[in-house]
Design an enzyme around this catalytic site. Structure first.
Site, short mmCIF file in Angstrom:
data_model
loop_
_atom_site.label_atom_id
_atom_site.label_comp_id
_atom_site.label_asym_id
_atom_site.label_seq_id
_atom_site.Cartn_x
_atom_site.Cartn_y
_atom_site.Cartn_z
N SER A 148 1.08 -1.11 0.08
CA SER A 148 -0.03 -0.14 -0.15
C SER A 148 0.93 1.26 -0.09
O SER A 148 0.27 2.35 -0.04
CB SER A 148 -0.97 0.23 1.31
OG SER A 148 -0.24 -0.20 2.45
N HIS A 169 -1.70 -2.28 -6.43
CA HIS A 169 -2.51 -2.17 -5.29
C HIS A 169 -3.81 -2.37 -5.27
O HIS A 169 -4.64 -1.56 -5.92
CB HIS A 169 -1.98 -0.79 -4.55
CG HIS A 169 -2.58 -0.36 -3.31
ND1 HIS A 169 -2.91 1.04 -3.06
CD2 HIS A 169 -2.95 -1.41 -2.10
CE1 HIS A 169 -3.59 0.88 -1.83
NE2 HIS A 169 -3.40 -0.32 -1.20
N GLU A 181 -4.58 0.10 -8.21
CA GLU A 181 -3.46 1.16 -8.53
C GLU A 181 -2.32 0.33 -9.34
O GLU A 181 -1.91 -0.31 -8.47
CB GLU A 181 -2.78 1.85 -7.36
CG GLU A 181 -3.75 3.21 -6.97
CD GLU A 181 -2.90 3.79 -5.85
OE1 GLU A 181 -2.83 5.15 -5.79
OE2 GLU A 181 -2.90 3.23 -4.77
N ASN A 219 -3.71 6.53 -1.20
CA ASN A 219 -3.16 6.53 0.12
C ASN A 219 -2.73 7.95 0.78
O ASN A 219 -2.59 8.19 1.69
CB ASN A 219 -2.37 5.60 0.83
CG ASN A 219 -3.41 4.00 0.92
OD1 ASN A 219 -4.54 4.38 1.21
ND2 ASN A 219 -2.81 2.77 0.82
#
Length: 312
Positions: A148, A169, A181, A219
């Site tokens: 992540s 991800h 991602e 994130n």
């Protein structure tokens, strides 16, 4: 006349090169028949389920038989839920499960064309795993990390195939969340990127392309917001319930930031927040002391029954 000939020749040559490149990337993507997943936890078993549902043969590996069994049980639970809601048939569920092989032997991944790693977020552990995989898998196999936020480039450098290394991800819960991602490391080549894009599409997912940076894109935006909600709670600005209610009704979020943190896991939240802070050196990303205190107390959110809320 000579100029026209040259123009026609180079136009034809450019078209031919473009066609050859397309055929090469198409061949790479179409050659992916077996997908390996390292890690049978929440993310790993979700990725294995999605891959098998898309028709791929899957090898799901974890350290112990108990971990593998838990992963298979989680997949079965997801399928039972879909059966009750008539999203799939019993035959669909049986066929999906038949395409997943659970194992504790890393060597069982040696025949995989594409290996997705979903283990704990510790760089040295991941690099050690990739060094082992590098010696087991064929030279054409592509490696992808579901990290992540850790460096794709650093992991890739631990192998002899940095060009065939990429970030992939997924979001939790994997069978439900549509986004992946795709993160390009410093050495990721075009064929690997194209093969990954096509694999994501075959999984029935949407993707965004990201150049490697701390915590990537989603994130990088999300984690500081969750961390700031913790500061608001710690400073006594508002209660946990009102913070979450405010963001749900005022910002149209489907779940409040503190409840979402509990769902993610507060240990994971602390890990990714520290990664962002350490990688950037920017004090605005410092982890909230309340988050650190809860993790030290063993209150990690839903998985332990207590975090910002009590679930027991």
């Amino acid at each position: 006349m000579n100029r026209i000939f040259r123009h026609g020749f180079f136009h034809s040559l450019k078209y031919t090169i473009k066609t050859v490149k397309w055929l090469l990337t198409e061949e790479t993507a179409m050659s992916i028949k077996m997908v390996g997943v390292v890690g049978a936890g929440t993310m790993g078993c979700g990725i294995a389920q999605v891959a098998a549902q898309s028709g791929f043969q899957v090898v799901m590996r974890d350290m112990t038989e108990d971990f593998v069994s838990r992963g298979m049980a989680a997949i079965q639970k997801n399928l039972d839920r879909d059966l009750k809601k008539n999203r799939i048939t019993k035959e669909d569920a049986e066929q999906l499960l038949s395409r997943i092989k659970g194992t504790t032997a890393l060597k069982d991944l040696s025949s995989c064309d594409f290996v997705i790693e979903a283990v704990i977020e510790k760089m040295e552990l991941k690099k050690e795993l990739y060094r082992e995989l590098d010696g087991l898998c064929g030279p054409a196999a592509i490696f992808a990390s579901n990290t992540s936020g850790l460096s794709i480039t650093e992991m890739a450098a631990s192998t002899s195939r940095p060009g065939k290394f990429i970030g992939m991800h997924f979001f939790n819960p994997v069978p439900v969340m549509k986004l992946v991602e795709i993160i390009k490391g410093a050495e990721t080549d075009g064929g690997t990127l194209q093969a990954t894009i096509e694999l994501v599409e075959k999984f029935g997912k949407e993707y965004i392309l990201v150049n490697e940076s701390p915590l990537f894109a989603v994130n990088r935006i999300l984690v500081p917001m969750l961390n700031e909600a913790m500061f608001v709670l710690m400073e006594g600005v508002a209660s946990a319930q009102d913070i979450d209610k405010g963001m749900m009704l005022g910002a149209n979020h489907p779940i409040g930031p503190l409840a979402l943190s509990d769902l993610i896991g507060l240990d994971t939240m602390l890990m990714v927040t520290e990664t962002l802070y350490n990688e950037t050196g920017d004090s605005k990303y410092r982890p909230c002391p309340l988050l650190r205190k809860l993790v030290r107390a063993g209150h990690l959110g839903r998985k332990t029954g207590r975090g910002f809320y009590n679930y027991s």
